[in-house]
Each structure stands twice: as structure tokens, then as C-alpha cells.
Design an enzyme around this catalytic site. Structure first.
Site, PDB file in Angstrom:
ATOM      1  N   GLY B   9      56.226   4.021 -51.481  1.00  0.00           N
ATOM      2  CA  GLY B   9      55.514   3.588 -50.289  1.00  0.00           C
ATOM      3  C   GLY B   9      55.586   2.068 -50.129  1.00  0.00           C
ATOM      4  O   GLY B   9      55.704   1.549 -49.026  1.00  0.00           O
ATOM      5  N   ASN B  10      55.540   1.348 -51.251  1.00  0.00           N
ATOM      6  CA  ASN B  10      55.572  -0.113 -51.191  1.00  0.00           C
ATOM      7  C   ASN B  10      56.927  -0.653 -50.779  1.00  0.00           C
ATOM      8  O   ASN B  10      57.042  -1.805 -50.369  1.00  0.00           O
ATOM      9  CB  ASN B  10      55.187  -0.721 -52.540  1.00  0.00           C
ATOM     10  CG  ASN B  10      53.732  -0.500 -52.844  1.00  0.00           C
ATOM     11  OD1 ASN B  10      52.966  -0.189 -51.932  1.00  0.00           O
ATOM     12  ND2 ASN B  10      53.351  -0.627 -54.094  1.00  0.00           N
ATOM     13  N   LYS B 122      45.016  11.284 -54.803  1.00  0.00           N
ATOM     14  CA  LYS B 122      46.156  10.635 -54.153  1.00  0.00           C
ATOM     15  C   LYS B 122      45.667   9.728 -53.020  1.00  0.00           C
ATOM     16  O   LYS B 122      45.070  10.201 -52.050  1.00  0.00           O
ATOM     17  CB  LYS B 122      47.079  11.718 -53.589  1.00  0.00           C
ATOM     18  CG  LYS B 122      48.138  11.226 -52.624  1.00  0.00           C
ATOM     19  CD  LYS B 122      49.303  10.590 -53.346  1.00  0.00           C
ATOM     20  CE  LYS B 122      50.278   9.972 -52.362  1.00  0.00           C
ATOM     21  NZ  LYS B 122      51.268   9.137 -53.054  1.00  0.00           N
ATOM     22  N   LYS B 211      55.085  11.865 -54.667  1.00  0.00           N
ATOM     23  CA  LYS B 211      56.507  11.869 -54.320  1.00  0.00           C
ATOM     24  C   LYS B 211      57.408  11.642 -55.540  1.00  0.00           C
ATOM     25  O   LYS B 211      58.554  12.089 -55.532  1.00  0.00           O
ATOM     26  CB  LYS B 211      56.822  10.866 -53.210  1.00  0.00           C
ATOM     27  CG  LYS B 211      56.842   9.422 -53.602  1.00  0.00           C
ATOM     28  CD  LYS B 211      58.236   8.844 -53.612  1.00  0.00           C
ATOM     29  CE  LYS B 211      58.227   7.407 -54.084  1.00  0.00           C
ATOM     30  NZ  LYS B 211      57.289   7.047 -55.161  1.00  0.00           N
ATOM     31  N   LYS B 269      54.823   6.924 -61.795  1.00  0.00           N
ATOM     32  CA  LYS B 269      56.268   6.715 -61.845  1.00  0.00           C
ATOM     33  C   LYS B 269      56.808   6.959 -63.259  1.00  0.00           C
ATOM     34  O   LYS B 269      57.835   7.601 -63.447  1.00  0.00           O
ATOM     35  CB  LYS B 269      56.619   5.299 -61.377  1.00  0.00           C
ATOM     36  CG  LYS B 269      56.275   5.067 -59.906  1.00  0.00           C
ATOM     37  CD  LYS B 269      56.748   3.726 -59.420  1.00  0.00           C
ATOM     38  CE  LYS B 269      55.980   3.255 -58.189  1.00  0.00           C
ATOM     39  NZ  LYS B 269      55.601   4.276 -57.223  1.00  0.00           N
TER      40      LYS B 269
END
Lengths: 308, 308
Positions: B9-10, B122, B211, B269
Site C-alpha cells: 500500500g505504501n 487489518k 495481501k 511481510k
């Protein structure tokens, strides 16, 4: 046969019905249950309209004040995701598990000099009273035109010039998949003069392409045998609204070129059907989604062919 | 190599930056210019997050009072259309015209009994002050959690169980296309007990799948050689925020299993990278989108492998 079925906005949302998630899902389910037998018998590509949905997203975007509303290309892409998802899920439920389905985004090039940008005609969003429409026109600069006894917002609807990604649809059809694409008439894009590795830069443009014309171009590019434009009415009528009204079972583009059809509510569908038939020699049929299979056999709807 | 690149997203919207159409497009353009060389060198699948975007669409839906807001599966599908379109267009501009690109919607099955439905974690949408968050929680029943000095809305984020449509991605990769899919962690769906021709009925469910976990599963299903999780930070750091902080160049899943990473901002991540490496023996790399090519050569970012 290879068939492109263009789902009308009215097949996904009945006129005047509130645009709730539940209504959209229920209508998508009914549409997909009608289409499932077609997917089993033919190579099937499904396109769909997005008039009510793109209009709703524009209204939601305007209602939330912290971020300016998004342009119509991005809103159109949003509707393609949402409607494509509903169709893929409900068609998937109605077909054997082994059948593959794929929903693709489709960019379609339009001409920035298209006269449509000076004369918006494509109705989107809900119906309004004259008073509501006047207020929205003043507040947001939107254009409105009459739609029956009501008013609807209208936006530019340029002609589709070129569809990008047809070769991808071809690959998936050859793999046996049902392909859902060209939603909402495709995402309207145009070339700028800026050089990029691909050639010239492609950007989005504020418009909503007519989904029937986009579907006719898609069907021609895919060398489809038939284009079925399905809605909630069982065909094209002559003398509509008079005591003499009668459904036309078959016609050539010449026979349909009379202004009585071109100007009526079936005008865009008739134009798109005629364009596909004239360009390809294939057959186009207009009618009710519940009769799609019979339409493709020439047993229902209004069939348009080069000769009779 | 076959590579799955998960765009954070970043990488599409910097923290605190207003979620305008212009900012989204500018960030998508920069991201795609960084990814284009990867697409020329490798078989490339691009996935992406949608946290800020799905949160914005939820807010827009709530702001417009005439139609109830849509559920998160439909909103997620909308963001897949919008973000997928921007990536497809900008990556297309940055690549030779001949390169095919395809954006596919991806449904991902989750377990309705997943504990995440009882414990939303989330973050979606913009950041709020504590006061704003309190008001929204009271008005709309939304859940909030701290995010740095601010608050963000949180929604359930169940584990992805099964990705539908992997065979379609495979067909397109073999055709030489860049495939954009599994956007926003995929559209969350679950099975009901209702019998349908496909087996049991699939329906949407209110959630946003992580994601990175979805991308790890996708990469494993596609037998990808590498999973690159790219963001705006150049790797995973040990002792982050202390005078001793240092980037980790390479590590095994065991070495990364310490709680200092699992609980930090890089936790999801790192977890996703370790999952992919443990399941497949492939390599995963976490780092800055601008260094993606070097990361895939093992020359940048944090590379996770089974052994060193």
C-alpha cells in the site's frame, strides 16, 4: 459458436429499483442462471453495462467531502471490478466447478475530438425529479436530460475506436474459459503526444462508452459468430406504444435503418447490432436475457442478419 | 525466473498523503516505471494492497445516504478494478507496445470460522485522531486500533485458504503476458452449504485478506521462483529505532522467527516471505520498489532463503 453476450443495465438492475448490494447480487444471480446453459453450449464472452453503478459511485464520491470525487475512467474501472466479480461468482456457482471463468479489465481507445465530448448523451446513475436535477446541475456542473417522466445525469459517450487486450481474450477462450470483459463499455482511454516506451502515453478520459457499441466492436475483433444484446424486453418492436405494435422476429440492417428504431429506446442496441452484422456478416440478436439460448438458435428475440 | 511482486500500500500511496486520484496515479506511475525492467527480464505477476483505497470507498459509501454502503467483498472488487487499471495502464506505457498485460479479478476462499472474524486487525482507510475514531466507532460500529500516533479502522483479515483461477494466470503467463491479479489480497469468499451446479455456493464475506499472505500463496501455487514484497523501505531491520539498527541482507525463516520482527511493522511481510520460502524452497525478498531488479539478483533488500 463463439458468442458475445452484452448484458444490459436493465438485466442487472431494474429501472427505479434501489441500487443496493442485495439487488445487484440478486439480479446478477438471475442473469447468470440464464447464461449458464449458453456457457456450456458455446464459447462465451460476457460484457455488461454500468450506467446505474458508475452514477452511484460518482454520487458517493461527491458525498464524501475529504477527497475530491474520482474521474469517470477510474469510477468505470471500479464498476468493472464490482460487476465483473458478481458475474464471475454467480456464473461460477451456476456452472460445473471445472469450467474456468476470467474477468479482465478492458481499456478502449476513444478520440479526444469525438463530438460526444461537446454533447453528453449517456445516462448514468439514478433517476431524479426535475427539481433535484436542477439543483445537482447548479451544484456540481453535471448535465441532465429527460428520461421518461424523470431526469438523469448524462455524460459524454464517445465512439469506441480500438479495444486493447483482444489477444488476451482470445488466449483464454482457446483455453476453454468464459471471459467477462469490456464492462461498462470498457475503460475510456486516449493517446496523448507524450512519448513513452510503448509509443505515445495512454491516459484515462472522462466518459462512459456505450456498452453495446463496445460489445459490437469486441465481437467483430474476436470474429464472433453471434452478438446477443440482452435486456428485459423480448425484442425490437415496430410501432411501439400503438395498437399496431408488433415484435420484429428478423430484419436486415437496411430494414432497421428507419428512424423509428434509431431514435427509440432500442436505438443504441439496434445500431450496435447493425454495425456488427454489416462489418462481419455474423448475426446479431436483441431480446430478453431469459431467452438467450433460444435467441442464439433464431427462435426468440429480434435477429439481425445481412440477408433474409 | 517466474516472479510475483507484491506492491505494498505504501508503494501506491504514501502514509498521510491524501487519497486523491492524482496521487494514486502518480504513485502508480512511479511504481510501474520501477517494475517495467523486471517485466522485460522475468515472467511477472503483480499483486497489490488496497488498504487505503477500500477504506476510502467505505467512507464514500457511508457518506451517500440514499443507498446503504456496500459490503467489503464488493468494495474490494471495486478497488481491484481501479488499482488494476492504473497499474495496467502505467505499466503498459512503460513497456514496449507488444508486451501483453492482463488484469484479472481473483477470488480467494477464507474460513468463516477463522478467528480473525472475532478480532479485526487489518487497518483500512485514512488515519484519524483518537477523537475522530471514537465518533466513527460510535456512529458506524467500526473497530479502531492505534497506528503510530494515530488511529485507523480495522477489519477482519482471515487467512487465505485457496486461490481460485490460478490456472488462468498460468495460461496468460505462458502466453508471455504480465498478469496483475490478487489485488487487495484477493476478493474474500466462502462456501455455504447450499448445493449449486458447481458444488456448494460461493458467496462474498466481509473481510480484507492480507495481501502479502495472499501473494505468498499465489506465488506457491504458481511455482514462482521468487516472491518480492516491495514497499517504501529498503529491507528488514534488526534493532529498528535503536542506535544499533541495521539492515538484514539475508536470513533464513528460523533466523527471522524472533518476535522482534513478527510484532514490528514488517511483521506481516516477514511472515509471508517465510511462509513462501518454507513451503516452496524458493526465495523471498523484502525491500524498496525502486530496487526490485537488484533485489531479485540478491543485491538489495532482505533476502529470505531456506539456507544461507
Amino acid at each position: 459458436m463463439r458468442v458475445v453476450v452484452a448484458l444490459g443495465g436493465n438485466a442487472l438492475l431494474r429501472r427505479g429499483e434501489p441500487l443496493t448490494a442485495e439487488n445487484q447480487r440478486a439480479n446478477a444471480r438471475a442473469a447468470c442462471e440464464a447464461l449458464a446453459p449458453v456457457a456450456l453450449e458455446h464459447e462465451l464472452v460476457v460484457s455488461h453495462g454500468n450506467g446505474p453503478q458508475v452514477g452511484l459511485l460518482a454520487l458517493q464520491g461527491e458525498a464524501y467531502k475529504d477527497v475530491p470525487g474520482y474521474p469517470l475512467d477510474m469510477l468505470g474501472a471500479q464498476t468493472d471490478g464490482m460487476i465483473g466479480y458478481l458475474i464471475q461468482q454467480e456464473l461460477g456457482n451456476a456452472l460445473p466447478f471445472e469450467k474456468h471463468l476470467a474477468t479482465l479489465l478492458t481499456q478502449i481507445e476513444v478520440d479526444p475530438d469525438d463530438p460526444a465530448f461537446q454533447n453528453p448523451t449517456k445516462p448514468i446513475g439514478p433517476i431524479y425529479t426535475a427539481e433535484e436535477a436542477e439543483k445537482l446541475a447548479a451544484d456540481k456542473g453535471w448535465a441532465f436530460k429527460p428520461d421518461g417522466d424523470s431526469m438523469r445525469r448524462v455524460v459524454p459517450s464517445p465512439r469506441p475506436k480500438r479495444i486493447f487486450g483482444v489477444e488476451t481474450v482470445e488466449v483464454l477462450l482457446q483455453d476453454g474459459a468464459v471471459v467477462i470483459c469490456a464492462g461498462g463499455g470498457g475503460i475510456p482511454v486516449m493517446y496523448t503526444d507524450e512519448p513513452v516506451p510503448a509509443g505515445r502515453r495512454l491516459i484515462g478520459i472522462e466518459a462512459v462508452i456505450d456498452k453495446d457499441l463496445a460489445s459490437a466492436l469486441l465481437a467483430a475483433d474476436l470474429k464472433a459468430d453471434a452478438l446477443a444484446i440482452v435486456t428485459d424486453v423480448d425484442g425490437v418492436y415496430a410501432d411501439w406504444g400503438t395498437p399496431d405494435q408488433r415484435k420484429i422476429d428478423g430484419a436486415t440492417p437496411e430494414e432497421l435503418s428507419g428512424s423509428e428504431f434509431a431514435e427509440g429506446s432500442k436505438g443504441p442496441k439496434v445500431n450496435a447490432a447493425c454495425q456488427f452484422v454489416e462489418q462481419t456478416g455474423g448475426s446479431a440478436v436483441i431480446g430478453s436475457i431469459t431467452e438467450t439460448q433460444a435467441m442464439l438458435r433464431g427462435e426468440a428475440g429480434t435477429t439481425v442478419t445481412r440477408a433474409r
